[in-house]
Design a protein around this motif. Structure first.
Motif, PDB file in Angstrom:
ATOM      1  N   GLU A  68      11.138  -3.685  -1.660  1.00 43.97           N
ATOM      2  CA  GLU A  68       9.773  -3.900  -1.163  1.00 43.97           C
ATOM      3  C   GLU A  68       8.895  -2.666  -1.343  1.00 43.97           C
ATOM      4  O   GLU A  68       7.678  -2.772  -1.453  1.00 43.97           O
ATOM      5  CB  GLU A  68       9.802  -4.282   0.321  1.00 43.97           C
ATOM      6  N   LEU A  69       9.526  -1.495  -1.351  1.00 41.68           N
ATOM      7  CA  LEU A  69       8.800  -0.243  -1.514  1.00 41.68           C
ATOM      8  C   LEU A  69       9.406   0.501  -2.703  1.00 41.68           C
ATOM      9  O   LEU A  69      10.576   0.880  -2.664  1.00 41.68           O
ATOM     10  CB  LEU A  69       8.922   0.592  -0.231  1.00 41.68           C
TER      11      LEU A  69
ATOM     12  N   VAL B 225       8.832   8.513  -2.691  1.00 41.11           N
ATOM     13  CA  VAL B 225       8.015   7.308  -2.777  1.00 41.11           C
ATOM     14  C   VAL B 225       6.606   7.709  -3.199  1.00 41.11           C
ATOM     15  O   VAL B 225       6.011   8.597  -2.579  1.00 41.11           O
ATOM     16  CB  VAL B 225       7.964   6.592  -1.408  1.00 41.11           C
TER      17      VAL B 225
ATOM     18  N   VAL C 219       2.873   3.382  -0.841  1.00 40.02           N
ATOM     19  CA  VAL C 219       2.824   3.224   0.618  1.00 40.02           C
ATOM     20  C   VAL C 219       1.514   2.545   1.006  1.00 40.02           C
ATOM     21  O   VAL C 219       1.497   1.594   1.789  1.00 40.02           O
ATOM     22  CB  VAL C 219       2.963   4.591   1.335  1.00 40.02           C
TER      23      VAL C 219
ATOM     24  N   TYR D 265       1.619  -1.119  -0.017  1.00 36.50           N
ATOM     25  CA  TYR D 265       2.487  -1.897   0.875  1.00 36.50           C
ATOM     26  C   TYR D 265       1.777  -2.207   2.191  1.00 36.50           C
ATOM     27  O   TYR D 265       1.790  -3.331   2.671  1.00 36.50           O
ATOM     28  CB  TYR D 265       3.798  -1.139   1.137  1.00 36.50           C
TER      29      TYR D 265
END
Length: 67
Positions: A38-39, A50, A55, A58
């Motif tokens: 999902e990330l 990340v 972020v 999302y």
């Protein structure tokens, strides 16, 4: 490179702890999001980084789903 992508030199990578702080969740939750796909994240040695934009994307998508 698609129009939405930035040059790699401009991408800011966050640690799992930084992502957890931004999202106000535990580090374990961030690891779950990374492992589930999902990330998006990259692996550097034994740790993950990340992209900051991932972020924001999302959270924006989650906000739209909740709204």
């Amino acid at each position: 490179m698609s129009s939405g992508e930035r040059p790699l030199s401009e991408v800011r990578f966050l640690t799992v702890a930084e992502v957890a702080s931004v999202m106000r969740v535990s580090k374990m939750t961030v690891y779950r999001l990374v492992h589930s796909g999902e990330l998006p994240a990259i692996r550097v040695g034994r740790s993950f980084r990340v992209p900051e934009q991932a972020v924001h994307d999302y959270l924006r998508d989650a906000f739209i789903e909740a709204g």
